[in-house]
Scaffold this motif. Structure first.
Motif, PDB file in Angstrom:
ATOM      1  N   GLU A 143       0.828  -1.206   0.000  1.00 28.34           N
ATOM      2  CA  GLU A 143       0.000   0.000   0.000  1.00 28.34           C
ATOM      3  C   GLU A 143       0.862   1.256   0.000  1.00 28.34           C
ATOM      4  O   GLU A 143       0.557   2.232  -0.706  1.00 28.34           O
ATOM      5  CB  GLU A 143      -0.926  -0.005   1.226  1.00 28.34           C
ATOM      6  N   ALA A 144       1.972   1.215   0.747  1.00 29.05           N
ATOM      7  CA  ALA A 144       2.845   2.393   0.803  1.00 29.05           C
ATOM      8  C   ALA A 144       3.490   2.651  -0.549  1.00 29.05           C
ATOM      9  O   ALA A 144       3.524   3.796  -1.032  1.00 29.05           O
ATOM     10  CB  ALA A 144       3.918   2.188   1.875  1.00 29.05           C
ATOM     11  N   ASP A 145       4.014   1.596  -1.193  1.00 30.29           N
ATOM     12  CA  ASP A 145       4.641   1.769  -2.507  1.00 30.29           C
ATOM     13  C   ASP A 145       3.618   2.178  -3.558  1.00 30.29           C
ATOM     14  O   ASP A 145       3.901   2.984  -4.449  1.00 30.29           O
ATOM     15  CB  ASP A 145       5.342   0.477  -2.933  1.00 30.29           C
ATOM     16  N   ALA A 146       2.404   1.615  -3.473  1.00 28.29           N
ATOM     17  CA  ALA A 146       1.368   1.942  -4.449  1.00 28.29           C
ATOM     18  C   ALA A 146       0.972   3.408  -4.349  1.00 28.29           C
ATOM     19  O   ALA A 146       0.790   4.089  -5.371  1.00 28.29           O
ATOM     20  CB  ALA A 146       0.151   1.046  -4.246  1.00 28.29           C
ATOM     21  N   SER A 147       0.855   3.933  -3.103  1.00 25.56           N
ATOM     22  CA  SER A 147       0.477   5.341  -2.955  1.00 25.56           C
ATOM     23  C   SER A 147       1.599   6.271  -3.415  1.00 25.56           C
ATOM     24  O   SER A 147       1.342   7.359  -3.938  1.00 25.56           O
ATOM     25  CB  SER A 147       0.125   5.634  -1.496  1.00 25.56           C
ATOM     26  N   GLU A 148       2.854   5.814  -3.262  1.00 24.66           N
ATOM     27  CA  GLU A 148       3.981   6.660  -3.660  1.00 24.66           C
ATOM     28  C   GLU A 148       4.201   6.649  -5.166  1.00 24.66           C
ATOM     29  O   GLU A 148       4.535   7.682  -5.760  1.00 24.66           O
ATOM     30  CB  GLU A 148       5.251   6.189  -2.944  1.00 24.66           C
ATOM     31  N   THR A 149       4.037   5.496  -5.795  1.00 23.88           N
ATOM     32  CA  THR A 149       4.331   5.355  -7.227  1.00 23.88           C
ATOM     33  C   THR A 149       3.103   5.481  -8.107  1.00 23.88           C
ATOM     34  O   THR A 149       3.227   5.700  -9.324  1.00 23.88           O
ATOM     35  CB  THR A 149       4.985   3.993  -7.513  1.00 23.88           C
ATOM     36  N   GLY A 150       1.917   5.303  -7.549  1.00 26.71           N
ATOM     37  CA  GLY A 150       0.710   5.287  -8.359  1.00 26.71           C
ATOM     38  C   GLY A 150       0.530   3.985  -9.112  1.00 26.71           C
ATOM     39  O   GLY A 150      -0.276   3.885 -10.025  1.00 26.71           O
ATOM     40  N   ILE A 151       1.293   2.957  -8.733  1.00 22.63           N
ATOM     41  CA  ILE A 151       1.242   1.643  -9.399  1.00 22.63           C
ATOM     42  C   ILE A 151       0.745   0.617  -8.393  1.00 22.63           C
ATOM     43  O   ILE A 151       1.242   0.545  -7.261  1.00 22.63           O
ATOM     44  CB  ILE A 151       2.637   1.232  -9.912  1.00 22.63           C
ATOM     45  N   ASP A 152      -0.236  -0.172  -8.779  1.00 22.14           N
ATOM     46  CA  ASP A 152      -0.756  -1.225  -7.912  1.00 22.14           C
ATOM     47  C   ASP A 152      -0.323  -2.601  -8.435  1.00 22.14           C
ATOM     48  O   ASP A 152       0.506  -3.275  -7.853  1.00 22.14           O
ATOM     49  CB  ASP A 152      -2.278  -1.118  -7.837  1.00 22.14           C
ATOM     50  N   ALA A 153      -0.875  -3.001  -9.591  1.00 16.65           N
ATOM     51  CA  ALA A 153      -0.513  -4.285 -10.192  1.00 16.65           C
ATOM     52  C   ALA A 153       0.848  -4.182 -10.864  1.00 16.65           C
ATOM     53  O   ALA A 153       1.149  -3.191 -11.539  1.00 16.65           O
ATOM     54  CB  ALA A 153      -1.572  -4.711 -11.200  1.00 16.65           C
ATOM     55  N   LEU A 247       7.982  -3.838 -12.804  1.00 20.33           N
ATOM     56  CA  LEU A 247       7.350  -2.896 -13.729  1.00 20.33           C
ATOM     57  C   LEU A 247       5.842  -2.888 -13.507  1.00 20.33           C
ATOM     58  O   LEU A 247       5.279  -3.855 -12.976  1.00 20.33           O
ATOM     59  CB  LEU A 247       7.618  -3.314 -15.187  1.00 20.33           C
ATOM     60  N   ARG A 248       5.207  -1.810 -13.934  1.00 17.36           N
ATOM     61  CA  ARG A 248       3.738  -1.790 -13.923  1.00 17.36           C
ATOM     62  C   ARG A 248       3.206  -2.909 -14.812  1.00 17.36           C
ATOM     63  O   ARG A 248       3.743  -3.155 -15.908  1.00 17.36           O
ATOM     64  CB  ARG A 248       3.232  -0.442 -14.430  1.00 17.36           C
ATOM     65  N   ASP A 249       2.162  -3.575 -14.383  1.00 20.55           N
ATOM     66  CA  ASP A 249       1.512  -4.607 -15.193  1.00 20.55           C
ATOM     67  C   ASP A 249       0.645  -3.913 -16.245  1.00 20.55           C
ATOM     68  O   ASP A 249      -0.352  -3.259 -15.910  1.00 20.55           O
ATOM     69  CB  ASP A 249       0.652  -5.503 -14.301  1.00 20.55           C
ATOM     70  N   VAL A 250       1.035  -4.023 -17.502  1.00 23.18           N
ATOM     71  CA  VAL A 250       0.323  -3.338 -18.584  1.00 23.18           C
ATOM     72  C   VAL A 250      -0.351  -4.337 -19.522  1.00 23.18           C
ATOM     73  O   VAL A 250      -0.683  -3.999 -20.662  1.00 23.18           O
ATOM     74  CB  VAL A 250       1.286  -2.428 -19.386  1.00 23.18           C
TER      75      VAL A 250
END
Length: 571
Positions: A143-153, A247-250
């Motif tokens: 959750e911390a990394d997702a809020s900082e990077t804007g990346i979840d998956a 990497l972001r899952d695209v």
């Protein structure tokens, strides 16, 4: 993790394979012809080469590691290897059994310096894909990394344990085989095998450095910044190291999934045209390109619901590239040569194509350029402008006979393409195949011609700018000349210039004649530039101006000849 015994066994197995098949080639290609049995050796050559390629295919799949990459590399060496080998190896896929997840976990935790439960919120134990150098897993950031990077998956790529040692062993074996081949004169005069292996080694070592791949991804994204046609996954640098890449899952619709594209309301033919244009931009404009654009590395991503309707000019989808381990770079000089090649190919200009190859340094001075020009002219006359669907209608025997004849000619030519050029050939080959699968009526020539026309306009614009600058420089000289003459005359009238009158008169006369020639030269350049600029819009006026430019040019030439005669005549 391979131990010392297994790496030694691997090294010996590669060398045994090479020694056995080199002995066969030496016997049939060098020994038998010396005893007058060349016809016998030639009779079974194709079958022997196919058998060799099949056996190497089996060896590569069995050993994995770098051998898969060697096979793929060999399949692209159309300049130095016969078609029997390249065709057999072109379908070699980089697939390998999955590494147990516990080994992947151990390596990732050692690289990241923390338990995976702290680094990631979740990771899928089953790999999404497994290859000879590494494998990929789906994951979710904390959750911390997702809020900082804007990346979840996210996608987590992890190297296979011990791959560094395997790559080192494979390269050592390949370098030894290269030294053997460099002692065979018939090979050494045609191909610099050690140099080829070193080129391959550089790209292979870069490919197992995920920091290098991450930097490639960011550089590629910068190349297409602001281009709505292209998507690139963001790198999660906080969780990336030399052997772990996050990497972001695209993941979206695979580019070769025609049914998926149609279901999403996306026209596959439009995807083919856009994909070709994007690849041309990489090669001829940016000079940095994705060298492995196969279906597994390309997605078509529909625009999100929030993006629709915001800008009518924005596309409803984009092409998303992944896997930046194999990238090519085109230096500016090579890029200029490639532009000339593209323009020549679009114009079906065989002579121009051969000249561009020579400028690129791919064709050595000893090559028979006339024979190559004839072959190119034949190719353009018979097959130029045909799309994939049209080529399928050509009599296979005619196509095969021409391919054999043209391939034999190329292999007799003294040239060896640099690896980056072969990466270009590979990228264009994959692009053409992909576009043809999306749109059976796709014609690469139709895609090339408008792009080549644009390049030609840019080249012409550069020439026009150069001529215009030259005309401005000459005009500046012409503007300054009367003032300089006036200063000379004034100094003479004031008695501050000690010269004899006849000498001064001759000098002034020469200056006046030079001035008149200069004015004519400016008129010539101005008319020529104006004609060249207007030609695409108004052919009649442009041609008229360019023809009229011949008049002042004639004065410049004639006046120059008269001046030279005066200088060398009696004084």
């Amino acid at each position: 993790m391979p131990d010392a015994g297994s790496t030694r066994a691997r090294y010996r197995r590669i060398l045994r394979f090479a020694a056995r098949h080199l002995a066969v080639v030496w016997w049939f290609e060098l020994v038998l012809p010396r005893f007058g049995l060349g016809a016998l050796a030639a009779r079974g050559r194709s079958a022997r080469l196919r058998r060799l390629a099949r056996r190497f295919h089996v060896l590569a799949v069995d050993l994995g590691g770098l051998m898969i990459k060697v096979g793929q590399f060999m399949s692209s060496r159309l300049d130095v290897l016969p078609p029997e080998i390249t065709r057999e190896l072109e379908g070699l896929q980089d697939e390998a059994p999955a590494v147990p997840f516990e080994a992947i976990r151990a390596l990732a935790e050692a690289e990241l310096g923390m338990p995976l439960e702290r680094a990631l919120a979740w990771i899928e134990p089953e790999p999404l894909a497994a290859a000879s150098l590494g494998q990929a897993h789906r994951a979710r950031l904390t959750e911390a990394d997702a809020s900082e990077t804007g990346i979840d998956a996210a996608i987590v790529k992890v190297q296979r344990p011990g791959i560094d040692a395997i790559v080192a062993v494979d390269l050592a074996a390949l370098r030894r085989v290269a030294r053997w081949l460099s002692r065979v004169r018939v090979v050494a005069t045609r191909v610099d095998v050690p140099a080829l292996i070193e080129e391959f080694a550089v790209t292979s070592i870069e490919e197992i450095d995920y920091l290098h791949e991450a930097a490639n991804a960011e550089r590629f994204a910068e190349s297409f910044a602001g281009d709505a046609r292209v998507g690139v996954p963001e790198v999660v640098w906080e969780r990336t190291s030399r052997r772990v890449l996050v990497l972001r899952d695209v993941a979206a619709i695979k580019i070769n999934d025609r049914e998926g594209l149609l279901a999403a309301g996306i026209d596959p033919a439009e995807v083919a045209a856009t994909f070709a244009a994007v690849m041309f931009d990489q090669l001829f404009s940016h000079g940095f390109f994705h060298a492995d654009p196969h279906p597994g590395n390309l997605f078509v991503t529909p625009a999100g619901p929030d993006a629709s309707g915001t800008d009518a000019s924005s596309p409803a989808w984009r092409i998303t590239f992944v896997d930046f381990g194999m990238m090519g770079e085109v230096p500016p000089g090579t890029r200029a040569g490639l532009r000339r090649m593209l323009i020549a190919a679009a114009g079906r200009d065989g002579r121009g194509l051969v000249a561009a190859m020579r400028d690129l340094g791919a064709l050595l001075p000893t090559a028979d350029a006339d024979a190559l020009e004839r072959a190119m002219a034949h190719a353009f006359a018979r097959f130029g402008g045909m799309g994939f669907a049209e080529l399928r209608e050509v009599d296979p025997r005619e196509f095969r006979d021409f391919a054999v004849e043209f391939g034999d000619l190329l292999r007799t030519m003294p040239f060896q393409l640099p690896e980056d050029f072969l990466l270009i050939v590979r990228a264009m080959s994959l692009t053409s195949g992909m576009c043809s699968s999306l749109d059976p009526a796709f014609n690469l020539w139709d895609a090339v011609e408008p792009y080549a026309a644009r390049l030609l306009r840019e080249e012409r614009g550069g020439l026009v700018r150069s001529l215009a600058q030259e005309a401005l420089d000459e005009a500046a000289v012409a503007v300054r000349l009367p003032a300089r003459i006036d200063r000379v005359v004034t100094r003479l009238e004031e008695g501050r210039l000690a010269v004899t009158a006849p000498a001064l008169e001759r000098r002034i006369a020469r200056v006046e004649r030079a001035l008149r020639r200069l004015v004519s030269a400016i008129l010539f350049a101005g008319l020529l530039v104006a004609g060249a600029v207007l030609l695409p819009q108004d052919g009649v006026l442009g041609t008229t101006l360019m023809v009229l430019s011949a008049l002042p040019l004639t004065h410049v030439v004639v006046a120059g000849l008269v001046a030279r005669a005066r200088r060398h005549g009696p004084r």
